[in-house]
Design an enzyme around this catalytic site. Structure first.
Site, PDB file in Angstrom:
ATOM      1  N   ARG A  86      40.040  42.106  28.159  1.00  0.00           N
ATOM      2  CA  ARG A  86      40.386  41.188  29.653  1.00  0.00           C
ATOM      3  C   ARG A  86      40.570  39.841  29.150  1.00  0.00           C
ATOM      4  NH1 ARG A  86      36.349  41.995  34.134  1.00  0.00           N
ATOM      5  NH2 ARG A  86      37.075  44.139  34.172  1.00  0.00           N
ATOM      6  N   ARG A 155      33.023  34.139  35.669  1.00  0.00           N
ATOM      7  CA  ARG A 155      34.151  35.157  35.266  1.00  0.00           C
ATOM      8  C   ARG A 155      35.485  34.345  35.529  1.00  0.00           C
ATOM      9  NH1 ARG A 155      33.194  40.571  34.991  1.00  0.00           N
ATOM     10  NH2 ARG A 155      31.020  41.003  34.406  1.00  0.00           N
ATOM     11  N   LYS A 218      27.037  38.730  36.404  1.00  0.00           N
ATOM     12  CA  LYS A 218      28.185  37.926  36.525  1.00  0.00           C
ATOM     13  C   LYS A 218      28.144  37.110  37.529  1.00  0.00           C
ATOM     14  CE  LYS A 218      30.288  42.187  37.251  1.00  0.00           C
ATOM     15  NZ  LYS A 218      31.180  43.441  37.642  1.00  0.00           N
ATOM     16  N   LYS A 220      31.184  34.852  40.065  1.00  0.00           N
ATOM     17  CA  LYS A 220      32.482  34.867  40.465  1.00  0.00           C
ATOM     18  C   LYS A 220      32.961  33.772  41.527  1.00  0.00           C
ATOM     19  CE  LYS A 220      33.465  39.982  39.557  1.00  0.00           C
ATOM     20  NZ  LYS A 220      33.976  40.846  40.203  1.00  0.00           N
ATOM     21  N   CYS A 439      42.032  49.909  42.020  1.00  0.00           N
ATOM     22  CA  CYS A 439      41.190  49.729  40.837  1.00  0.00           C
ATOM     23  C   CYS A 439      41.640  50.566  39.830  1.00  0.00           C
ATOM     24  CB  CYS A 439      39.928  49.805  40.918  1.00  0.00           C
ATOM     25  SG  CYS A 439      39.252  51.424  41.263  1.00  0.00           S
ATOM     26  N   CYS A 445      37.800  53.744  33.017  1.00  0.00           N
ATOM     27  CA  CYS A 445      36.690  53.140  33.488  1.00  0.00           C
ATOM     28  C   CYS A 445      35.368  54.165  33.445  1.00  0.00           C
ATOM     29  CB  CYS A 445      36.705  52.737  34.943  1.00  0.00           C
ATOM     30  SG  CYS A 445      35.171  52.064  35.630  1.00  0.00           S
ATOM     31  N   CYS A 484      35.018  54.133  42.630  1.00  0.00           N
ATOM     32  CA  CYS A 484      33.522  54.187  42.797  1.00  0.00           C
ATOM     33  C   CYS A 484      33.121  53.039  43.771  1.00  0.00           C
ATOM     34  CB  CYS A 484      32.798  54.162  41.522  1.00  0.00           C
ATOM     35  SG  CYS A 484      32.447  52.595  40.875  1.00  0.00           S
ATOM     36  N   CYS A 488      36.203  47.321  42.868  1.00  0.00           N
ATOM     37  CA  CYS A 488      36.794  46.435  42.118  1.00  0.00           C
ATOM     38  C   CYS A 488      38.295  46.038  42.706  1.00  0.00           C
ATOM     39  CB  CYS A 488      37.013  46.930  40.764  1.00  0.00           C
ATOM     40  SG  CYS A 488      35.621  47.182  39.714  1.00  0.00           S
TER      41      CYS A 488
END
Ligand code: SRM
Ligand code: SF4
Length: 580
Positions: A86, A155, A218, A220, A439, A445, A484, A488
């Site tokens: 990424r 991120r 993380k 953001k 996503c 994934c 899930c 995302c």
């Protein structure tokens, strides 16, 4: 700017009382671990498990092809290991030369596709270990990088798409890039391991902001230019809303504590909207960002990763506590917030002219996947366009692409190329489909419970039939699917959301606002396609008949009592737990 020295609250407790990842980071020598040895091991396509949390800091995820798992297990082969790579692309802009470089790299080293993500950047899938170094070198040679794209740090910093749209958009985009640069990890590990550079001499702390254990989780950041809320500013650990007065940015309202991820039926986890805590000057944005990250570094939960996001720090300690802590570190309090107005979280598909006369074409990219199909040669078309287009490519957080900065004289040629490759926006595509996000989910994934990117287009074919029957083809209702509950695609902010529970089974959520300032609520649990279509058929037909003029679908769903307005994700998780 001087950031307060680490208070080292994380290390005030013995490491063994913290989550194992804390020891791992602490002992990794600033993310070096044993990655280099793992890459050199020819006997496996993977790397040591203990190194996988470390490579994430460099935007690298060890995955395996889940479609092949059983077959390979039966054949007694190791999983089909491959890396997801990424990029860090703050503000989402790349030059056409960079696009061409990434396009070529996807053919050389990955699965031949480029994936535009919901955070305005690129992902490559299926990069084999033996190709990883040359792939990363190619990215660096193109003037790009992957630093901090994943892992327990800041991120990709996102902002309202397209800096060429106006001077304000340019200013906010430039700021997003500076925030990202400011919060980058400083470790030399990436350059040593992947670019074979000799270790640089380090004086003092190698990571002045992050220290040896980086962040608990993380983090953001998003900046938005009202009235657009394409970034879903309420979904971020830290959000900045530009307050534009007389054509210039007078300041930024600061939001803290947003986030999407949750776990089904665990009430302690929930999506949360950020709270507005005040206004800062444009000059203070970098300091506010850095101090906020430092506050989370010092106070975030390092024992329980399911409770380690900043939203839980804010939920537990409150916004007053945060405002005081920030003011203490900043040396002054934030000013009172100023009102702002947000209209939509979707993209404006098609041509748009900026005040300077230049044109911008937002191309709908279903599921963010750039690849060729027999009749729609998206990858080849964008490659051809990149060789002629003199502006830039701007990625959106809705997984779409803007061909930005097209001079009037250039437009006919761009249109001809879009037609030649069959990639112009199709007038018959419903506005609902154009406002969809899926996503990645299966097969790459590791956390997916159900399909998403591979399934949503087909499902939408069936939903489109309902939409057509109800006469709603031009209603820009947002629909998002996640494989899930991690969220995302930011599903809890969609007017219609499907969140995977098991193969072929989804929870259906309804009732978020169209501008991204209200969460949706659970409407049907664990249903398959037939029930999804039946449920949507009923509510969409009711909407077509009973809506008020200009009323958005999410607002209607709440007003009509189909779902209750959900002011706080915590409440809907608790209600669910009590009901079951
Ligand atoms: Fe995400 C984990 C893909 C945006 C919340 N996300 C993952 C991983 C890396 C799976 C994993 O940990 O093993 C997925 C890789 C799939 C693959 O094969 O490519 C993944 N996330 C994505 C992307 C590619 C979705 C997409 O289709 O566009 C997005 C990449 C963004 C980027 O460029 O940086 C992506 N992820 C998001 C967002 C949306 C956003 O950031 O605006 C969220 C919700 C916002 C938030 O963070 O609260 C999101 N991803 C998560 C979570 C849940 C975090 C939590 O707080 O609980 C996980 C799991 C985790 O971190 O443990 C996760
Ligand atoms: Fe994977 Fe879940 Fe994120 Fe989808 S929402 S990419 S299934 S982690």
């Amino acid at each position: 700017m001087s950031v307060e020295p680490r208070e080292r609250r994380d290390l005030s407790r013995p490491l063994e009382e913290l989550h194992p990842n804390e020891r791992l980071k602490h002992e990794s020598r600033y993310l070096r671990g044993t990655i280099a040895a793992g890459l050199a091991d020819p006997l496996t396509g993977g790397i040591e498990e203990r190194d996988t949390p470390l490579t994430k800091f460099f935007g690298l995820y060890l995955q395996d092809d889940r479609d092949l798992r059983d077959e390979r297990r039966r054949a007694k082969l190791e999983p089909r290991y491959q890396f997801m790579v990424r990029l860090r692309l703050p503000g989402g802009v790349c030059s056409t030369q960079q696009w061409l470089a990434l396009d070529a790299l996807s053919d050389q080293n990955a699965d031949g596709t480029l994936r535009l993500t919901s955070r305005q950047t690129f992902q490559f899938h299926n990069v084999l270990k033996r190709h990883l170094k040359r792939h990363l070198r190619g990215i660096v040679a193109a003037g790009l990088d992957t630093m901090g794209a994943c892992g327990d740090g800041n991120r990709n910093v996102i902002c309202t798409a397209n800096p060429l749209l106006s001077p304000v958009h340019a200013e906010v985009n430039a700021l997003a890039q500076r925030v990202s640069a400011q919060l980058l990890a400083r470790t030399g590990a990436f350059r040593e391991i992947f670019l074979d550079e000799p270790p640089a001499e380090v004086r003092g702390e190698e990571e002045p902001l992050y220290g040896r254990t980086y962040l608990p989780r993380k983090f953001k950041i998003a900046l938005t230019v009202p009235p657009h809320n394409d970034v879903d500013v309420y979904a971020h650990d830290l959000g900045f809303v530009a307050i534009v007065e007389r054509g210039r940015v007078a300041g930024y309202d600061v939001l803290v504590g947003g986030g999407m991820g949750m776990t089904h039926k665990i009430p302690a986890t929930f999506p949360r909207l950020g709270d507005v805590v005040g206004l800062c000057t444009p000059a203070d944005v970098l300091a506010v960002a850095e101090h906020t990250v430092a506050i989370q570094r010092d106070y975030g939960d390092r024992k329980d990763r399911a409770h380690a996001r900043f939203k839980y720090t804010i939920e537990d300690r409150g916004t007053d506590w945060f405002a005081e802590e920030l003011a203490r570190r900043l040396g002054r309090a934030l000013e009172p917030a100023r009102p702002f107005h947000l209209e939509s979280s979707g993209d404006r598909i098609g041509w748009l002219q900026g005040p300077d006369g230049r044109w911008h074409y937002t191309l709908f990219v279903e599921g963010g996947r750039i690849e060729d199909h027999p009749r729609r040669k998206l990858k080849s078309g964008l490659r051809a366009l990149a060789t002629e287009h003199r502006g830039v490519y701007a990625l959106t957080t809705n997984q779409n692409l803007i061909i930005a900065g097209v001079a009037g004289a250039e437009r006919p040629r761009i249109e001809a190329l879009l037609r030649e490759y069959g990639i112009e926006n199709d007038a018959s595509t419903t506005a609902l489909r154009q406002n969809s996000i899926a996503c990645v989910a299966l097969p790459t994934c590791g956390l997916a419970m159900a399909e998403s990117e591979r399934y949503l287009p087909g499902l939408l074919d069936r939903v489109d039939a309902i939409i057509a029957a109800a006469g709603l083809e031009r209603e820009s209702i947002s629909i998002r699917m996640s494989g899930c509950p991690n969220g995302c695609s930011r599903p809890y902010l969609a007017e219609i959301a499907l969140v995977g529970k098991a193969v072929g089974k989804y929870n259906l959520y309804l009732g978020a606002s169209a501008n991204g300032d209200r969460l949706n609520a659970l409407y049907r649990e664990n249903i398959g396609e037939a029930q999804i279509l039946e449920s949507l058929g009923v509510v969409l037909h009711r909407y077509a008949k009973e809506r008020r003029p200009g009323e958005a679908f999410g607002d209607f769903a709440v007003r009509a009592g189909i779902v209750r307005a959900m002011p706080h994700g915590r409440d809907f998780q608790r209600e669910l737990a009590e009901a079951s």
